[in-house]
Design an enzyme around this catalytic site. Structure first.
Site, PDB file in Angstrom:
ATOM      1  CB  CYS A 381      15.288  22.869  44.375  1.00 47.02           C
ATOM      2  SG  CYS A 381      14.858  23.845  45.536  1.00 47.02           S
ATOM      3  CG  HIS A 506      19.794  24.877  43.159  1.00 51.09           C
ATOM      4  ND1 HIS A 506      18.797  24.674  42.032  1.00 51.09           N
ATOM      5  CD2 HIS A 506      18.771  24.879  44.608  1.00 51.09           C
ATOM      6  CE1 HIS A 506      17.578  24.909  43.130  1.00 51.09           C
ATOM      7  NE2 HIS A 506      17.428  25.132  44.259  1.00 51.09           N
ATOM      8  CD  GLU A 508      21.231  23.889  39.634  1.00 53.92           C
ATOM      9  OE1 GLU A 508      20.152  22.947  39.991  1.00 53.92           O
ATOM     10  OE2 GLU A 508      19.900  24.947  40.350  1.00 53.92           O
TER      11      GLU A 508
HETATM   12  N1  GLN Z   1       9.857  27.126  46.161  1.00 54.26           N
HETATM   13  C1  GLN Z   1      10.306  25.935  46.338  1.00 54.26           C
HETATM   14  C2  GLN Z   1      11.134  26.264  48.391  1.00 54.26           C
HETATM   15  O1  GLN Z   1      11.135  27.757  48.635  1.00 54.26           O
HETATM   16  C3  GLN Z   1      11.989  25.606  45.716  1.00 54.26           C
HETATM   17  C4  GLN Z   1      12.685  26.380  45.923  1.00 54.26           C
HETATM   18  C5  GLN Z   1      13.917  26.245  44.399  1.00 54.26           C
HETATM   19  O2  GLN Z   1      13.161  25.447  43.576  1.00 54.26           O
HETATM   20  N2  GLN Z   1      14.726  26.689  44.705  1.00 54.26           N
HETATM   21  O3  GLN Z   1      11.072  25.103  49.097  1.00 54.26           O
END
Ligand code: GLN
Length: 544
Positions: A381, A506, A508
């Site tokens: 992310c 994600h 994970e």
């Molecule tokens: N801050 C980034 C976004 O909003 C990544 C978000 C995250 O890592 N969950 O796109």
């Protein structure tokens, strides 16, 4: 409907979530269909707006619900995907009650905690029981018995046990037995008080799970039994374990599965733990030591990255190596070259998700090390987004490249706000959330790792890689090899590097003890391969 309630006494953080998950596993091992509901007595509608430092990681479900991290434990222990209805909060309950009141559903009645709020709680639990088709619903009540906030929930569950009648509900109370003084004497008084508190609400525990640093002796079990009015075999000792995945077997060894099935009138049988035991045996086997540098923002609290930590445990339970996670606060890296050098000497580097400006330059510095020095790297992310920023700055020579999350006026917005986010003003449940389908390029490393070209993964973000940079990225070896159905970049991989993969989603959240996530497996395998450099002495060809 059969219900097992898990409450907690004395202090929070006793591992109620693991106890609940383990009880679920015990029933599942007997082929009983089971599901779990978590009650969070706070007023937030969901965990999405909560700071990870206060409440640990925000876990994302398939349907995009931003949930308490215990939902992650449930999914991992049960090997089942859950949805939003499995996480009740005071905010959610009150919202439903108030909406009904505004619609006029209460027909002129005064709307009260009892029966309207308790009624809504029971209705929501019943709905989960019906829609899931489970034979047993486990309900974990967050917080500690005695808290004002959890009162309506415990009252609703008390009412429910009266309504369902004998043999339909069990109450498991988790407490702490501290060992104090130089002689490490075990103290049962906090447990006695906490059980008294529970009984004052009208709930009599069926089982007492005593947590502590050491096992309870038979004498102590007998004492708790006497003071708390439960049979001695219903006092279960769960001392700290080296891995949470041991807990189902610790409960099993004390007959908990049989006690519960008998009490709820369910068929008992020889429980099946084949793959679970195999996982634990491999987990403990030892082997090559792998050090993974985790570069993040909430490194003081491991719970903030719980699913990543678990994903590595799952890999260890499959590969049999010893994985150590070394935590680095991204904010320190640019000003401490020695720490940065240590990151570069790690066997693998993980840059997990995050938000905001703090620590971004440190993440970029760590990713540069990974890219230039061939250290296996996984960016998740925000880790994926800043990997693109790093590449744009240092390979494409766009020194001011950035994400607009950090620099809204950058001349090279390599990462920018998703189009549909532009009019969004509120914070709760407004990100791009939940499971999305992703297509992987057939010839890509990602497709090879997953063993397929269509995958489903969970998301939680507002920003994305801007497509206008993709051609230049590709020309220099960084390829977008996974796209969502609506064309968003989901995967980036670097050619000619042992393992350099970034993902917008994600992974994970989908790793399970019995099925580790392929990306974590591959990251560690790449680290192992790099460690075990082929010996310079050619091995003799065996004589046929
Ligand atoms: N801050 C980034 C976004 O909003 C990544 C978000 C995250 O890592 N969950 O796109």
């Amino acid at each position: 409907m059969k219900v097992i309630v898990v409450s907690g006494g004395v202090i929070s953080g006793l591992g109620k979530g693991i106890t609940t998950s383990s009880l679920g596993r015990l029933l599942k091992a007997r082929n009983i269909r089971v599901t779990i509901v978590k009650i969070d007595p706070y007023l937030n509608v969901d965990a999405g707006t909560m700071n990870p430092y206060q409440h640990g990681e925000v876990f994302v479900l398939d349907d995009g619900t931003e949930a308490d991290l215990d939902l992650g434990n449930y999914e991992r222990f049960l090997g089942q995907n859950l949805h939003g209805a499995h996480n009740l909060t005071t905010g959610k309950i009150y919202r439903a009650v108030i909406e009904k009141e505004r619609r006029g559903d209460y027909l002129g009645n005064t709307v009260q905690i009892i029966p309207h709020v308790t009624g809504e709680i029971k209705r929501m639990i019943r709905d989960v029981a019906e829609s899931s088709g489970a034979q047993v619903v486990l309900v974990e009540v967050g917080g500690t018995v005695g808290d004002i906030e959890s009162m309506p929930f415990l009252e609703a569950l008390r009412e429910m046990s009266y309504e369902l009648g004998e043999g339909h509900m069990a109450f498991v109370h988790t407490t702490l037995v501290p060992f104090i003084g130089p002689a490490a004497e075990a103290k049962t008084k906090p447990t006695q008080h906490s059980v008294r508190e529970l009984r004052a609400i009208g709930i009599r525990p069926t089982l007492i799970v005593a947590r502590g640093t050491a096992p309870l002796t038979p004498d102590l079990k007998a004492k708790i039994s006497l003071f708390c009015d439960v049979p001695p075999e219903a006092v279960i000792s769960v001392p700290d374990q080296s891995t949470v995945y041991d807990v189902p077997l610790v409960l099993e060894a004390q007959g908990v599965g049989t006690i519960l099935t008998k009490l709820l009138g369910l068929p008992d049988c020889e429980p099946e733990y084949g793959a679970w035991r195999e996982f634990l045996a491999t987990y403990r086997r030892g082997g090559t030591e792998i050090r993974v540098a985790v570069v993040g923002k909430y490194t003081e609290l491991m719970d903030a990255y719980l699913s990543h930590v678990e994903a590595f445990h799952h890999v260890q339970g499959h590969l049999g190596c010893q994985i150590h996670l070394d935590w680095y606060d991204a904010e320190d890296l640019p000003r401490t070259p020695t720490a940065l050098a240590r990151v570069a000497s790690a066997d693998a580097i993980l840059v997990p998700g995050g938000f905001g400006t703090r620590g971004v330059e440190g993440k970029i510095a760590a990713i540069r090390m990974a890219r230039e020095q061939g250290v296996p790297f996984l960016g998740v992310c925000y880790g994926f987004q800043v990997a693109a920023v790093e590449f744009a700055r240092n390979v494409l020579h766009l020194p001011n490249a950035n994400t607009t999350e950090v620099d809204p006026t950058t001349e090279d917005p390599v990462v920018s706000l998703l189009e549909e986010q532009k009019g969004v003003a509120t914070m709760g449940a407004t990100m791009r959330l939940g499971t999305q389908r992703i297509s992987l390029d057939p010839g890509s490393q990602a497709a090879q790792i997953y063993g397929k070209t269509e995958i489903w993964e969970r998301h939680r973000h507002r920003y994305e890689i801007h497509p206008k940079y993709l051609d230049r990225f590709r020309a220099h070896g960084l390829k977008a090899t996974g796209l969502s159905v609506d064309g968003r970049v989901e995967v980036l991989e670097l050619e000619g590097h042992p393992f350099f993969v970034g993902v917008q989603y994600h992974p994970e959240f989908l790793s399970r003890p019995e099925a580790p996530h392929p990306l974590y497996l591959e990251l560690v395998q790449a680290a192992l391969a790099r460690k075990e450099v082929p010996s310079p002495v050619p091995t003799a060809t065996p004589i046929p």
